[in-house]
Design an enzyme around this catalytic site. Structure first.
Site, PDB file in Angstrom:
ATOM      1  N   HIS A 100     -10.121   1.317   1.490  1.00 58.64           N
ATOM      2  CA  HIS A 100      -9.641   2.653   1.885  1.00 58.64           C
ATOM      3  C   HIS A 100     -10.822   3.603   2.114  1.00 58.64           C
ATOM      4  O   HIS A 100     -10.757   4.485   2.982  1.00 58.64           O
ATOM      5  CB  HIS A 100      -8.737   3.248   0.795  1.00 58.64           C
ATOM      6  CG  HIS A 100      -7.306   2.809   0.862  1.00 58.64           C
ATOM      7  ND1 HIS A 100      -6.491   3.083   1.937  1.00 58.64           N
ATOM      8  CD2 HIS A 100      -6.530   2.123  -0.022  1.00 58.64           C
ATOM      9  CE1 HIS A 100      -5.269   2.598   1.709  1.00 58.64           C
ATOM     10  NE2 HIS A 100      -5.275   2.000   0.524  1.00 58.64           N
ATOM     11  N   CYS A 123       0.858  -1.192   0.000  1.00 63.88           N
ATOM     12  CA  CYS A 123       0.000   0.000   0.000  1.00 63.88           C
ATOM     13  C   CYS A 123       0.889   1.236   0.000  1.00 63.88           C
ATOM     14  O   CYS A 123       1.867   1.293   0.751  1.00 63.88           O
ATOM     15  CB  CYS A 123      -0.898  -0.018   1.235  1.00 63.88           C
ATOM     16  SG  CYS A 123      -2.004   1.395   1.350  1.00 63.88           S
ATOM     17  N   HIS A 165      -9.103  -3.793  -2.226  1.00 62.58           N
ATOM     18  CA  HIS A 165      -8.147  -3.024  -1.419  1.00 62.58           C
ATOM     19  C   HIS A 165      -8.501  -1.529  -1.451  1.00 62.58           C
ATOM     20  O   HIS A 165      -8.533  -0.870  -0.404  1.00 62.58           O
ATOM     21  CB  HIS A 165      -6.725  -3.274  -1.965  1.00 62.58           C
ATOM     22  CG  HIS A 165      -5.645  -2.465  -1.329  1.00 62.58           C
ATOM     23  ND1 HIS A 165      -4.614  -3.034  -0.604  1.00 62.58           N
ATOM     24  CD2 HIS A 165      -5.398  -1.118  -1.312  1.00 62.58           C
ATOM     25  CE1 HIS A 165      -3.803  -2.075  -0.178  1.00 62.58           C
ATOM     26  NE2 HIS A 165      -4.251  -0.905  -0.600  1.00 62.58           N
ATOM     27  N   GLU A 166      -8.773  -1.004  -2.671  1.00 57.78           N
ATOM     28  CA  GLU A 166      -9.078   0.437  -2.778  1.00 57.78           C
ATOM     29  C   GLU A 166     -10.410   0.761  -2.116  1.00 57.78           C
ATOM     30  O   GLU A 166     -10.559   1.792  -1.452  1.00 57.78           O
ATOM     31  CB  GLU A 166      -9.097   0.879  -4.245  1.00 57.78           C
ATOM     32  CG  GLU A 166      -7.778   0.736  -4.990  1.00 57.78           C
ATOM     33  CD  GLU A 166      -6.585   1.331  -4.275  1.00 57.78           C
ATOM     34  OE1 GLU A 166      -6.741   2.284  -3.489  1.00 57.78           O
ATOM     35  OE2 GLU A 166      -5.475   0.816  -4.492  1.00 57.78           O
TER      36      GLU A 166
HETATM   37 NI    NI Z   1      -3.553   1.097  -0.334  1.00 57.91          NI
END
Ligand code: NI
Length: 177
Positions: A146, A100, A142-143
């Protein structure tokens, strides 16, 4: 436009739930996306979420050109995805190493759903929907995390599978995103 500083783990904004975009095709939105694209490119990232540059909005960008270092990884078209929603197509999860841009130099082994359908909007407000699997599905999960204030170390099952990329050399083949 501009390369922006990427917040690192520990900054409280990375733990906040981001708010949906309501106005599409606006100068502010285009400027944000332009900065995200420049920042991701400058850092050789495979993805970036707006909160990583301190904008708490539900906007992500991702994409991967063919990389001779990882010939088995399929390219991902560069995509702007706003207000994303993910549906799991297959409960099967698979482990993969992730990095990341907010946790530079580190890698961790993270389970993600193998196959998902995602939908959302581009900068103009046009609807986007895709069914994807493998690394493409991983990057989007993953995004999207966030945007919910979740960083990948929170998803590591065995914290021993977390460390510095240099020390894990040979085990790990992942970009940061
Ligand atoms: Ni990330």
């Amino acid at each position: 436009m501009a390369i922006r500083d990427v917040l690192r783990m520990g900054h409280p904004l990375l733990l906040q739930r981001a708010i949906p975009v309501e106005a599409f095709d606006s100068p502010e939105l285009h400027a944000l996306i332009s900065d995200m694209r420049d920042t991701m490119a400058a850092l050789n990232g495979a993805g970036l979420a707006a909160p990583q540059i301190a904008v708490s909005k539900r906007v992500i960008i991702f994409g991967l050109e063919h990389n001779p270092r990882y010939p088995e990884v399929e390219p991902i078209p560069e995509t702007i995805l706003i207000n994303p929603v993910i549906e799991v197509l297959d409960e099967q999860m698979e482990d993969g190493w992730e990095g990341c841009l907010s946790i530079p130099g580190m890698r961790g082994l993270v389970p993600r759903y193998h196959a998902i359908r995602y939908h959302g909007f581009n900068a103009q407000g046009d609807y986007i929907e895709r069914e994807v699997d493998g690394f493409h599905a991983r990057v989007v999960q993953h995004e999207n995390d966030h945007l919910d204030g979740i960083l990948y170390p929170q998803r590591i099952v065995d914290i021993r599978d977390f460390g510095f990329e240099e020390e894990l050399a040979g085990k790990v083949d992942s970009d940061e995103y």
